[in-house]
Design a protein around this motif. Sequence first.
Motif, PDB file in Angstrom:
ATOM      1  N   TRP A  81       2.919   3.169   5.385  1.00 44.18           N
ATOM      2  CA  TRP A  81       2.792   1.801   4.629  1.00 44.18           C
ATOM      3  C   TRP A  81       3.916   1.418   3.880  1.00 44.18           C
ATOM      4  CZ3 TRP A  81       1.217  -2.569   4.772  1.00 44.18           C
ATOM      5  CH2 TRP A  81       0.820  -3.402   3.592  1.00 44.18           C
ATOM      6  N   ILE A 137      -4.097  -0.559   2.637  1.00 44.41           N
ATOM      7  CA  ILE A 137      -3.147  -1.727   2.809  1.00 44.41           C
ATOM      8  C   ILE A 137      -4.107  -2.805   2.350  1.00 44.41           C
ATOM      9  CG2 ILE A 137      -1.831  -0.582   4.621  1.00 44.41           C
ATOM     10  CD1 ILE A 137      -3.502  -2.336   6.476  1.00 44.41           C
ATOM     11  N   GLN A 193       5.954  -2.082   5.225  1.00 47.09           N
ATOM     12  CA  GLN A 193       5.991  -3.251   4.032  1.00 47.09           C
ATOM     13  C   GLN A 193       7.502  -3.900   3.913  1.00 47.09           C
ATOM     14  OE1 GLN A 193       3.732  -2.778  -0.064  1.00 47.09           O
ATOM     15  NE2 GLN A 193       3.840  -0.704   0.815  1.00 47.09           N
TER      16      GLN A 193
END
Length: 261
Positions: free
Chosen positions: A209, A245, A213
């Motif tokens: 994650w 998320i 990003q």
Amino acid sequence: MMNWHLGTMGYGYKDWVGVFYPHHARPNNYLLYYSKIFDSVEMDTTFYGIPSPDRVRSWSNQTPDNFIFCPKTPREITHEGEIDENIDKMHEFIEAVRHFGGRLGAILMQFPPRFTIAHLDALATFLRGLPGDVQFAAEFRHNSWDMDEVRALLRETGVCWVSAEYIVLPQVLHITADFAYIRFLGKHGQFERKNRIQRDVNPILKRWWTSLQLVLDDLHTVYGFFNNDFSGHSPSTCNSFKNLIGLPAREPDIPVQGKLF
């Protein structure tokens, strides 16, 4: 707005009955129940042969309008013979899965470990022969492909380089198209049953994650699929990632069976 398509690799697992599917579920209605929880699936079934148009339409008709299928290219194309000699077979497969209609997502092309950079010219011929109105994602399982020439070829043809959490591959986020395709794999056969989380993978999910990003502004879609071998139970792990998320996660409503006596 970012399009997220998160789900599991396949859905036909008996171990999920009673924990993800209702106790009374039968294989012919697994997909119906699955599509009430997730909006996409990676189709492993197509790896074993080109499906008939009727079968593709049958799968499609069991799901909501917003459901997305990511079919895996048959092994007779990616694993047998020379890849540049299998273009006609690939077009036959593409025409079959076009019957998913608007439910067709990216087509996964998973190449075997023996498929090395020595096959680059053949791969280039193959990729340049693919239609431009379908999304394709290529997974390489040999480290020799980690070259700038490969990235340039994939960008030229609009093919996404699959990123994978897998024991024999670098855990790197590859961006060669305007969408990303991530596969959360694990050591095959490490869990006897696939009905519960048996390994804490949250640190791994957070790492992916964090990487994602940094590149979201360059993407319009992210596909992410989870294997049972990754944590022991891919539906639960997929929902964990959705929670991480900030996406809504649906849990199956499994009634508790009452005692007869």
